[in-house]
Design a protein around this motif. Structure first.
Motif, mmCIF file in Angstrom:
data_model
loop_
_atom_site.group_PDB
_atom_site.id
_atom_site.type_symbol
_atom_site.label_atom_id
_atom_site.label_comp_id
_atom_site.label_asym_id
_atom_site.label_seq_id
_atom_site.Cartn_x
_atom_site.Cartn_y
_atom_site.Cartn_z
ATOM 1 N N ARG A 1 0.836 -1.140 -0.226
ATOM 2 C CA ARG A 1 0.047 -0.075 0.104
ATOM 3 C C ARG A 1 0.943 1.421 -0.011
ATOM 4 N NH1 ARG A 1 -4.085 0.518 4.902
ATOM 5 N NH2 ARG A 1 -4.633 2.310 4.914
ATOM 6 N N ALA A 2 2.615 1.232 0.446
ATOM 7 C CA ALA A 2 3.096 2.512 0.419
ATOM 8 C C ALA A 2 3.553 2.636 -0.455
ATOM 9 C CB ALA A 2 3.656 2.355 2.378
ATOM 10 N N ASP B 1 -7.410 -0.821 -7.092
ATOM 11 C CA ASP B 1 -8.840 -1.858 -7.351
ATOM 12 C C ASP B 1 -8.543 -3.356 -7.003
ATOM 13 O OD1 ASP B 1 -9.463 -0.186 -9.144
ATOM 14 O OD2 ASP B 1 -8.807 -0.877 -10.839
ATOM 15 N N VAL B 2 -7.039 -3.712 -5.816
ATOM 16 C CA VAL B 2 -7.071 -4.787 -5.589
ATOM 17 C C VAL B 2 -7.323 -4.595 -4.344
ATOM 18 C CG1 VAL B 2 -5.618 -6.661 -4.790
ATOM 19 C CG2 VAL B 2 -5.818 -5.809 -7.475
ATOM 20 N N PHE B 3 -7.200 -3.856 -3.797
ATOM 21 C CA PHE B 3 -7.833 -3.360 -1.966
ATOM 22 C C PHE B 3 -9.114 -3.421 -2.118
ATOM 23 C CE2 PHE B 3 -4.479 -2.492 1.034
ATOM 24 C CZ PHE B 3 -3.456 -2.419 0.447
ATOM 25 N N GLY C 1 -13.457 3.269 9.530
ATOM 26 C CA GLY C 1 -12.416 2.402 9.105
ATOM 27 C C GLY C 1 -11.434 2.726 7.919
ATOM 28 N N VAL C 2 -11.135 4.094 8.238
ATOM 29 C CA VAL C 2 -10.904 4.703 6.707
ATOM 30 C C VAL C 2 -9.201 5.116 6.522
ATOM 31 C CG1 VAL C 2 -11.535 6.337 5.081
ATOM 32 C CG2 VAL C 2 -13.138 5.383 6.144
ATOM 33 N N GLY C 3 -9.289 4.323 5.893
ATOM 34 C CA GLY C 3 -7.306 4.618 5.825
ATOM 35 C C GLY C 3 -7.305 5.091 3.587
ATOM 36 N N GLU C 4 -6.053 5.313 3.286
ATOM 37 C CA GLU C 4 -5.412 5.898 2.493
ATOM 38 C C GLU C 4 -4.877 5.019 1.855
ATOM 39 O OE1 GLU C 4 -2.952 9.915 2.071
ATOM 40 O OE2 GLU C 4 -4.893 10.676 1.460
ATOM 41 N N VAL C 5 -4.768 4.583 0.261
ATOM 42 C CA VAL C 5 -4.494 4.125 -0.597
ATOM 43 C C VAL C 5 -4.158 4.641 -2.113
ATOM 44 C CG1 VAL C 5 -4.593 1.529 -1.707
ATOM 45 C CG2 VAL C 5 -6.025 2.084 0.408
#
Ligand SMILES: Nc1ncnc2c1ncn2[C@@H]1O[C@H](COP(=O)(O)OP(=O)(O)O)[C@@H](O)[C@H]1O
Ligand SMILES: [Mg+2]
Length: 358
Positions: free
Chosen positions: A208-209, A230-232, A300-304
């Motif tokens: 992800r990073a 897309d995969v996440f 639960g929200v993060g950045e991808v």
């Protein structure tokens, strides 16, 4: 840049009567120049073998490996060594010479390639400056921290100016902070030097990073490959699902879900948060239209890759009829009525994330 065509690797059994073992089977994969590809999978899935096939450290049992359009299987020894110099490799345990200085370690592949002592020193110094270790040039590896050692490993891999860098669990022996530093360096290797990177890891946070694309291996096979976001957002294979969940952690756990359900019977809804702004707008419109209010029960929200991804579980407030009408207005994919009431985890994620990303 890198093309694997129906590649397979079967190891002969070790010892008398041992059966051959197929570590990689039928893998076809293309990595374009300048991309960063992450390969994930459980231990034993065949990731390291696949990586070593890319520079023919393992020769495939069948299939072909092309790097920059050249079929490695068709090259003679001298040509193959030249191609290998254009492919750097970084290892989990750094694999540095303890008896040599930092500079000596970085200069080593240059000396092997026939560069003069002075030329090798000059180039090694230049690469050490790039990785921020110029000051440590005269020290020995054991005098450095793990993160510094890995930066030496990366400098050594870059010494011959490769176009491709292969990293096998390069951050797996490092603590989270040091991992971050090494990932920052790898990002610079990609963006500033234009090096194509293929990185094996069991940590989805690393993917992800850093990565543009991710490939998932299971039982020697490539079971999924796509753009990281897309995969996440829509993992298709159960193994991918497990890895994505380990990084997103967006749904409440079993115990938390029980408590929430008891507190808000029939009034919980889990909605996806994605880069699809229209989906968020649709949700607020629908809430307003039915005069339904909410509090956030779990989030639960993060950045991808710079875009939001995750989900929020809302506790709905309002007249029963209004809440029902609101829920009826959501399509199945926009929301799972009670996050996980009757759907297994996998299905819920699909449901929750499917629509907005499609
Ligand atoms: N040289 C070898 N000889 C025999 N079996 C091997 C060899 N290298 C790896 N294997 C086997 O191949 C499988 C895949 O290994 P590997 O590619 O190292 O997986 P990963 O890196 O995903 O953990 C494992 O079951 C491993 O035991
Ligand atoms: Mg491995």
């Amino acid at each position: 840049m890198i093309e694997l065509r129906d590649v397979a690797k079967t190891y002969p059994g070790a010892g008398r009567g041992a059966k051959p073992f197929t570590a990689v089977e039928d893998v076809s994969l293309t990595v374009a120049a300048g991309r960063v590809l992450g390969i994930v999978g459980h231990s034993g899935a065949g990731k390291s073998t696949l990586l070593r096939l890319v520079n023919h450290l393992e020769v495939p049992t069948s299939g072909r490996v092309l790097v920059d359009g050249r079929d490695l299987g068709a090259l003679d020894g001298r040509e193959l060594r030249a191609v290998r110099r254009s492919i750097g490799m970084v290892f989990q345990q750094f694999n540095l010479f303890r008896s040599r200085t930092v500079l000596g370690n970085v200069a080593y592949p240059l000396r092997l390639a026939g560069v003069s002592r002075a030329g090798a020193r000059a180039r090694a110094t230049e690469v050490l400056r790039f990785v921020g270790l110029e000051e440590q040039a005269r020290r020995h590896p054991e005098q450095l921290s793990g993160g510094q050692r890995q930066r030496v490993g990366i400098a050594r891999a870059l010494a011959t100016s490769p176009g491709v860098l292969l990293c096998d669990e390069a951050t797996s022996a490092l603590d989270p902070h040091t991992t971050g530093e090494v990932l920052d360096l790898l990002r610079r290797v990609n963006t500033e030097l234009g090096v194509t990177i293929v990185l094996v890891t069991h940590e989805m946070d690393v993917v992800r990073a850093l990565c543009d694309e991710v490939a998932v291996m299971s039982g020697g096979r490539l079971v999924e490959h796509g753009d990281v976001y897309d995969v996440f957002a829509r993992p298709r294979h159960p193994v991918t699902e497990v890895f994505v969940r380990s990084a997103l952690r967006d749904l409440p756990g079993d115990a938390a879900r029980e408590r929430l359900r008891a507190r808000h019977p029939g009034r919980l809804v889990t909605v996806p948060v994605t880069r699809d702004a229209a989906a968020s707008a649709r949700l607020s419109r629908l809430l307003r239209a039915h005069g339904v209010d909410f509090t956030v029960a779990h989030a639960g929200v993060g950045e991808v890759r710079g875009a939001p991804l995750g989900s929020v579980t809302l506790a709905l407030h309002g007249e029963d009829a209004d809440v029902d009408a609101f829920l009826a207005g959501l399509t199945a994919r926009e929301a799972a009525r009670d996050a996980t009431e009757d759907a297994p985890h996998g299905a819920t994620r699909e449901e929750a994330h499917g629509k907005a990303v499609a």
